[in-house]
Design a protein around this motif. Structure first.
Motif, PDB file in Angstrom:
ATOM      1  N   LEU A  31       0.796  -1.222   0.000  1.00 43.45           N
ATOM      2  CA  LEU A  31       0.000   0.000   0.000  1.00 43.45           C
ATOM      3  C   LEU A  31       0.834   1.281   0.000  1.00 43.45           C
ATOM      4  O   LEU A  31       0.299   2.345  -0.291  1.00 43.45           O
ATOM      5  N   LEU A  32       2.120   1.174   0.333  1.00 43.06           N
ATOM      6  CA  LEU A  32       2.937   2.384   0.350  1.00 43.06           C
ATOM      7  C   LEU A  32       3.062   2.988  -1.048  1.00 43.06           C
ATOM      8  O   LEU A  32       2.997   4.210  -1.213  1.00 43.06           O
ATOM      9  N   GLY A  33       3.236   2.131  -2.063  1.00 46.84           N
ATOM     10  CA  GLY A  33       3.331   2.621  -3.440  1.00 46.84           C
ATOM     11  C   GLY A  33       2.095   3.380  -3.871  1.00 46.84           C
ATOM     12  O   GLY A  33       2.195   4.531  -4.345  1.00 46.84           O
ATOM     13  N   PRO A  34       0.877   2.801  -3.733  1.00 44.91           N
ATOM     14  CA  PRO A  34      -0.332   3.551  -4.085  1.00 44.91           C
ATOM     15  C   PRO A  34      -0.492   4.850  -3.302  1.00 44.91           C
ATOM     16  O   PRO A  34      -0.902   5.866  -3.856  1.00 44.91           O
ATOM     17  N   ILE A 191       7.709  -3.349  -8.994  1.00 47.52           N
ATOM     18  CA  ILE A 191       8.658  -3.274  -7.877  1.00 47.52           C
ATOM     19  C   ILE A 191       8.003  -3.800  -6.596  1.00 47.52           C
ATOM     20  O   ILE A 191       8.687  -4.377  -5.734  1.00 47.52           O
ATOM     21  N   GLY A 192       6.685  -3.652  -6.453  1.00 46.54           N
ATOM     22  CA  GLY A 192       6.014  -4.203  -5.290  1.00 46.54           C
ATOM     23  C   GLY A 192       6.082  -5.725  -5.259  1.00 46.54           C
ATOM     24  O   GLY A 192       6.330  -6.333  -4.207  1.00 46.54           O
ATOM     25  N   ILE A 193       5.886  -6.361  -6.419  1.00 44.87           N
ATOM     26  CA  ILE A 193       5.976  -7.824  -6.492  1.00 44.87           C
ATOM     27  C   ILE A 193       7.398  -8.275  -6.184  1.00 44.87           C
ATOM     28  O   ILE A 193       7.621  -9.238  -5.435  1.00 44.87           O
ATOM     29  N   MET A 194       8.379  -7.588  -6.746  1.00 41.87           N
ATOM     30  CA  MET A 194       9.773  -7.988  -6.552  1.00 41.87           C
ATOM     31  C   MET A 194      10.202  -7.828  -5.095  1.00 41.87           C
ATOM     32  O   MET A 194      10.908  -8.688  -4.552  1.00 41.87           O
ATOM     33  N   ALA A 248      -5.806  -2.868  -5.614  1.00 39.35           N
ATOM     34  CA  ALA A 248      -6.949  -2.345  -4.871  1.00 39.35           C
ATOM     35  C   ALA A 248      -6.646  -0.968  -4.297  1.00 39.35           C
ATOM     36  O   ALA A 248      -7.505  -0.074  -4.289  1.00 39.35           O
ATOM     37  N   GLY A 249      -5.404  -0.775  -3.833  1.00 37.22           N
ATOM     38  CA  GLY A 249      -5.012   0.525  -3.303  1.00 37.22           C
ATOM     39  C   GLY A 249      -5.056   1.617  -4.351  1.00 37.22           C
ATOM     40  O   GLY A 249      -5.522   2.737  -4.089  1.00 37.22           O
TER      41      GLY A 249
END
Length: 386
Positions: A31-34, A191-194, A248-249
């Motif tokens: 959620l930080l990215g969104p 980058i979130g998945i990685m 979702a975010g």
């Protein structure tokens, strides 16, 4: 129950017991990215809106030479301020956004029908200054066009004679789309998945070595490939959870934040499409991280290896984010590169053919399968534990 499923349940229980790690992965990582993206977009929209509506304060050097021009600027929400002592120093020190310098020959140049000289000083490296500069330029250009048309009319010439061509623009983008504003979205999703795959891989390999729980685990009468498959499945599930939460975010963020000024439209229908399309990347990154992480003996060593790997793997995504070049043919088999391009196509509302969907997924699955086989070979080596 298959042995790898037992390993999967065991690893999931261990991970969820460590609540701090799971909060970092599922909440902060997803959620930080969104949140950051929506914050940046909100700030950009607010800045553009505020600067477009507020009255600009413009110091003018030589104001006595062009009283009519300054009167026109005042009608365009530009307040003429007193001259500053050192215009260049004031602009560089960010004391003012811009300074207009009117040449002393300005009145004579106007009377003689020659181009009158003006100089607008500003710092082009600042986003806020560029918005102010464009508003001032637009006002001066409008005044110049009005004076030019008046001169032609007084001489009995139709002002439209100066317009040799008329260029009509047609925007062919899908209604409500703005790919430029969303160009960063594929990068943040990938980058979130990685990051999730990296943290889980480091904990399931080097982490268990440090906790001295890997040796008793593999002492059970189970094939090493089953252990690797269970750990890999754990990593894939966590990565998919992070991807779903990130999507979702972004969907919630685009509805909480008023982005009407940007023309951005994030359709809820795109969430399952992107989730299905990016799922093979979760398998690829999980297998890649599991393979590289198996070499490390400590968590710090694993984080070093995997951190460098994240940077190397994200390079194609960063290049595609900047270039936004078209990817077609066999180039669609290249994971990350093709995924970044096609995510932007989905967000722009473009319709993709079956090949455009299948080739990137096939490339990611093939590469992930290769790394899974290599990781399985490492698990079978006698010196894997020592």
């Amino acid at each position: 129950m298959k042995a790898w499923r037992v390993v999967l349940r065991k690893e999931l229980k261990d991970l969820f017991r460590d609540r701090r790690t799971m909060v970092n992965i599922l909440v902060l990582g997803a959620l930080l990215g969104p949140l950051l993206a929506m914050g940046v977009l909100l700030l950009a929209v607010k800045m553009v809106t505020d600067e477009a509506q507020k009255t600009i304060e413009l110091p003018v050097q030589g104001a006595a030479y062009a009283p009519q021009l300054l009167e026109y600027l005042r009608s365009s929400k530009i307040r003429v301020a007193a001259a500053v002592e050192n215009p260049e120093a004031a602009v560089r020190a960010q004391e003012v956004d811009a300074v207009l310098v009117i040449d002393e020959g300005f009145p004579q140049q106007l009377r003689e029908g020659r181009p009158a000289q003006l100089t607008l000083m500003s710092d082009h490296s600042r986003t806020k200054t560029n918005i102010v500069k464009r508003r001032i330029q637009a006002a001066i250009n409008n005044y110049s066009a009005a004076v030019g048309n008046l001169r032609l009319s007084l001489r009995g010439v139709d002002p439209s004679i100066t317009q040799v061509m008329v260029l009509h623009e047609r925007d062919l983008s899908r209604k409500g789309s703005d790919a430029q504003m969303l160009a960063f979205l594929p990068y943040l999703l990938i980058i979130g998945i990685m990051q999730a795959a990296m943290v889980v891989a480091a904990d399931l390999t080097a982490g268990e070595r440090e906790r001295q729980s890997l040796e008793p685990l593999m002492a059970n009468p189970v094939a090493p490939a089953q252990f690797m498959a269970g750990k890999l499945a754990t990593n894939v599930l966590i990565s998919l959870a992070v991807l779903a939460l990130s999507l979702a975010g972004f969907a919630v963020g685009t509805r909480v934040v008023d982005l009407g000024a940007t023309g951005i439209s994030f359709s809820l229908a795109s969430i399952p499409v992107l989730l299905l399309f990016l799922s093979p990347l979760a398998f690829l990154f999980a297998a890649l991280m599991s393979f590289v992480g198996a070499f490390a003996r400590t968590v710090k060593e694993a984080q070093t290896y995997l951190g460098l790997l994240v940077l190397a793997a994200l390079t194609p995504s960063m290049i595609q984010m900047v270039l936004q070049s078209k990817v077609q043919g066999l180039a669609l088999l290249l994971p990350v590169w093709s995924h970044n391009y096609l995510i932007n196509e989905v967000l722009r509302g473009e319709h993709l053919g079956p090949g455009q969907w299948l080739l990137p997924s096939a490339g990611a699955l093939l590469a992930g399968g290769l790394f899974a086989l290599l990781a399985g070979r490492l698990y079978r080596k006698p010196n894997f534990l020592f």
